[in-house]
Design a protein around this motif. Sequence first.
Motif, PDB file in Angstrom:
ATOM      1  N   LEU A   4      91.975  44.814  28.077  1.00  0.00           N
ATOM      2  CA  LEU A   4      91.758  45.223  29.455  1.00  0.00           C
ATOM      3  C   LEU A   4      90.457  46.019  29.545  1.00  0.00           C
ATOM      4  O   LEU A   4      90.080  46.714  28.597  1.00  0.00           O
ATOM      5  CB  LEU A   4      92.923  46.080  29.944  1.00  0.00           C
ATOM      6  N   PRO A   5      89.776  45.941  30.672  1.00  0.00           N
ATOM      7  CA  PRO A   5      88.551  46.737  30.838  1.00  0.00           C
ATOM      8  C   PRO A   5      88.868  48.230  30.733  1.00  0.00           C
ATOM      9  O   PRO A   5      89.952  48.671  31.108  1.00  0.00           O
ATOM     10  CB  PRO A   5      88.077  46.388  32.247  1.00  0.00           C
ATOM     11  N   LEU A   6      87.910  48.981  30.233  1.00  0.00           N
ATOM     12  CA  LEU A   6      88.095  50.422  30.124  1.00  0.00           C
ATOM     13  C   LEU A   6      88.083  51.057  31.507  1.00  0.00           C
ATOM     14  O   LEU A   6      87.315  50.658  32.380  1.00  0.00           O
ATOM     15  CB  LEU A   6      86.980  51.042  29.286  1.00  0.00           C
ATOM     16  N   THR A   7      88.928  52.033  31.667  1.00  0.00           N
ATOM     17  CA  THR A   7      88.955  52.791  32.917  1.00  0.00           C
ATOM     18  C   THR A   7      87.975  53.957  32.794  1.00  0.00           C
ATOM     19  O   THR A   7      87.506  54.292  31.694  1.00  0.00           O
ATOM     20  CB  THR A   7      90.367  53.351  33.196  1.00  0.00           C
ATOM     21  N   VAL A   8      87.711  54.595  33.897  1.00  0.00           N
ATOM     22  CA  VAL A   8      86.865  55.791  33.892  1.00  0.00           C
ATOM     23  C   VAL A   8      87.501  56.852  32.996  1.00  0.00           C
ATOM     24  O   VAL A   8      86.814  57.537  32.232  1.00  0.00           O
ATOM     25  CB  VAL A   8      86.649  56.318  35.331  1.00  0.00           C
ATOM     26  N   LYS A   9      88.825  56.961  33.051  1.00  0.00           N
ATOM     27  CA  LYS A   9      89.542  57.922  32.202  1.00  0.00           C
ATOM     28  C   LYS A   9      89.322  57.605  30.726  1.00  0.00           C
ATOM     29  O   LYS A   9      89.065  58.509  29.928  1.00  0.00           O
ATOM     30  CB  LYS A   9      91.031  57.908  32.525  1.00  0.00           C
ATOM     31  N   ASP A  10      89.410  56.329  30.350  1.00  0.00           N
ATOM     32  CA  ASP A  10      89.183  55.927  28.958  1.00  0.00           C
ATOM     33  C   ASP A  10      87.788  56.337  28.494  1.00  0.00           C
ATOM     34  O   ASP A  10      87.609  56.856  27.386  1.00  0.00           O
ATOM     35  CB  ASP A  10      89.318  54.413  28.789  1.00  0.00           C
ATOM     36  N   ILE A  11      86.811  56.082  29.344  1.00  0.00           N
ATOM     37  CA  ILE A  11      85.423  56.395  28.992  1.00  0.00           C
ATOM     38  C   ILE A  11      85.234  57.896  28.830  1.00  0.00           C
ATOM     39  O   ILE A  11      84.626  58.350  27.847  1.00  0.00           O
ATOM     40  CB  ILE A  11      84.460  55.808  30.050  1.00  0.00           C
ATOM     41  N   ARG A  12      85.780  58.676  29.749  1.00  0.00           N
ATOM     42  CA  ARG A  12      85.662  60.136  29.648  1.00  0.00           C
ATOM     43  C   ARG A  12      86.363  60.666  28.401  1.00  0.00           C
ATOM     44  O   ARG A  12      85.858  61.552  27.720  1.00  0.00           O
ATOM     45  CB  ARG A  12      86.242  60.799  30.886  1.00  0.00           C
ATOM     46  N   GLN A  13      87.541  60.121  28.108  1.00  0.00           N
ATOM     47  CA  GLN A  13      88.257  60.559  26.904  1.00  0.00           C
ATOM     48  C   GLN A  13      87.455  60.215  25.655  1.00  0.00           C
ATOM     49  O   GLN A  13      87.398  61.002  24.713  1.00  0.00           O
ATOM     50  CB  GLN A  13      89.643  59.931  26.845  1.00  0.00           C
ATOM     51  N   GLY A  14      86.849  59.043  25.636  1.00  0.00           N
ATOM     52  CA  GLY A  14      86.022  58.656  24.501  1.00  0.00           C
ATOM     53  C   GLY A  14      84.832  59.578  24.318  1.00  0.00           C
ATOM     54  O   GLY A  14      84.476  59.947  23.185  1.00  0.00           O
ATOM     55  N   GLU A  15      84.217  59.980  25.415  1.00  0.00           N
ATOM     56  CA  GLU A  15      83.092  60.912  25.345  1.00  0.00           C
ATOM     57  C   GLU A  15      83.541  62.267  24.830  1.00  0.00           C
ATOM     58  O   GLU A  15      82.875  62.886  24.000  1.00  0.00           O
ATOM     59  CB  GLU A  15      82.455  61.068  26.731  1.00  0.00           C
ATOM     60  N   ARG A  16      84.706  62.722  25.296  1.00  0.00           N
ATOM     61  CA  ARG A  16      85.240  64.013  24.830  1.00  0.00           C
ATOM     62  C   ARG A  16      85.609  63.953  23.350  1.00  0.00           C
ATOM     63  O   ARG A  16      85.359  64.895  22.604  1.00  0.00           O
ATOM     64  CB  ARG A  16      86.443  64.430  25.660  1.00  0.00           C
ATOM     65  N   LEU A  17      86.203  62.844  22.932  1.00  0.00           N
ATOM     66  CA  LEU A  17      86.542  62.680  21.520  1.00  0.00           C
ATOM     67  C   LEU A  17      85.283  62.724  20.671  1.00  0.00           C
ATOM     68  O   LEU A  17      85.226  63.413  19.649  1.00  0.00           O
ATOM     69  CB  LEU A  17      87.291  61.363  21.300  1.00  0.00           C
ATOM     70  N   GLY A  18      84.275  61.988  21.072  1.00  0.00           N
ATOM     71  CA  GLY A  18      83.019  61.964  20.325  1.00  0.00           C
ATOM     72  C   GLY A  18      82.401  63.345  20.204  1.00  0.00           C
ATOM     73  O   GLY A  18      81.955  63.751  19.118  1.00  0.00           O
ATOM     74  N   ALA A  19      82.381  64.081  21.307  1.00  0.00           N
ATOM     75  CA  ALA A  19      81.809  65.427  21.293  1.00  0.00           C
ATOM     76  C   ALA A  19      82.594  66.351  20.361  1.00  0.00           C
ATOM     77  O   ALA A  19      82.005  67.133  19.603  1.00  0.00           O
ATOM     78  CB  ALA A  19      81.772  65.997  22.703  1.00  0.00           C
ATOM     79  N   LEU A  20      83.913  66.249  20.410  1.00  0.00           N
ATOM     80  CA  LEU A  20      84.756  67.075  19.538  1.00  0.00           C
ATOM     81  C   LEU A  20      84.486  66.762  18.070  1.00  0.00           C
ATOM     82  O   LEU A  20      84.333  67.664  17.246  1.00  0.00           O
ATOM     83  CB  LEU A  20      86.238  66.855  19.861  1.00  0.00           C
ATOM     84  N   LEU A  21      84.410  65.492  17.736  1.00  0.00           N
ATOM     85  CA  LEU A  21      84.167  65.107  16.344  1.00  0.00           C
ATOM     86  C   LEU A  21      82.784  65.557  15.871  1.00  0.00           C
ATOM     87  O   LEU A  21      82.629  66.015  14.737  1.00  0.00           O
ATOM     88  CB  LEU A  21      84.339  63.604  16.162  1.00  0.00           C
ATOM     89  N   ARG A  22      81.777  65.437  16.721  1.00  0.00           N
ATOM     90  CA  ARG A  22      80.430  65.905  16.358  1.00  0.00           C
ATOM     91  C   ARG A  22      80.440  67.404  16.089  1.00  0.00           C
ATOM     92  O   ARG A  22      79.855  67.867  15.102  1.00  0.00           O
ATOM     93  CB  ARG A  22      79.418  65.598  17.468  1.00  0.00           C
ATOM     94  N   ARG A  23      81.100  68.167  16.977  1.00  0.00           N
ATOM     95  CA  ARG A  23      81.171  69.625  16.777  1.00  0.00           C
ATOM     96  C   ARG A  23      81.905  69.954  15.479  1.00  0.00           C
ATOM     97  O   ARG A  23      81.483  70.818  14.724  1.00  0.00           O
ATOM     98  CB  ARG A  23      81.869  70.304  17.952  1.00  0.00           C
TER      99      ARG A  23
END
Length: 90
Positions: A4-23
């Motif tokens: 299924l296409p990603l939702t806006v929520k999916d994209i935001r969660q992915g961005e937050r996950l990425g930021a957390l892992l980088r930190r």
Amino acid sequence: MVRLPLTVKDIRQGERLGALLRRARGGRSRLDVALEAGVSPETLRKIESGRVATPSFPTVAAIADVLGLSLDRIWAEIESDRLDSACALG
């Protein structure tokens, strides 16, 4: 299997996950963390940049273990967008 296409929520969660892992990775090299977690450095780069918004659970769990992050903390961090939205509406 159709994805299924990603939702806006999916994209935001992915961005937050990425930021957390980088930190959490801090000064450690992406290569070292990826190899220790058993994932490719390219996979870790894509997750950290938000290009893979919905990585598999085993991948997230392996990276979290290497970085000393609890899955509860990760969930709370990526779900904070929902809490922010609910507070804005309330």
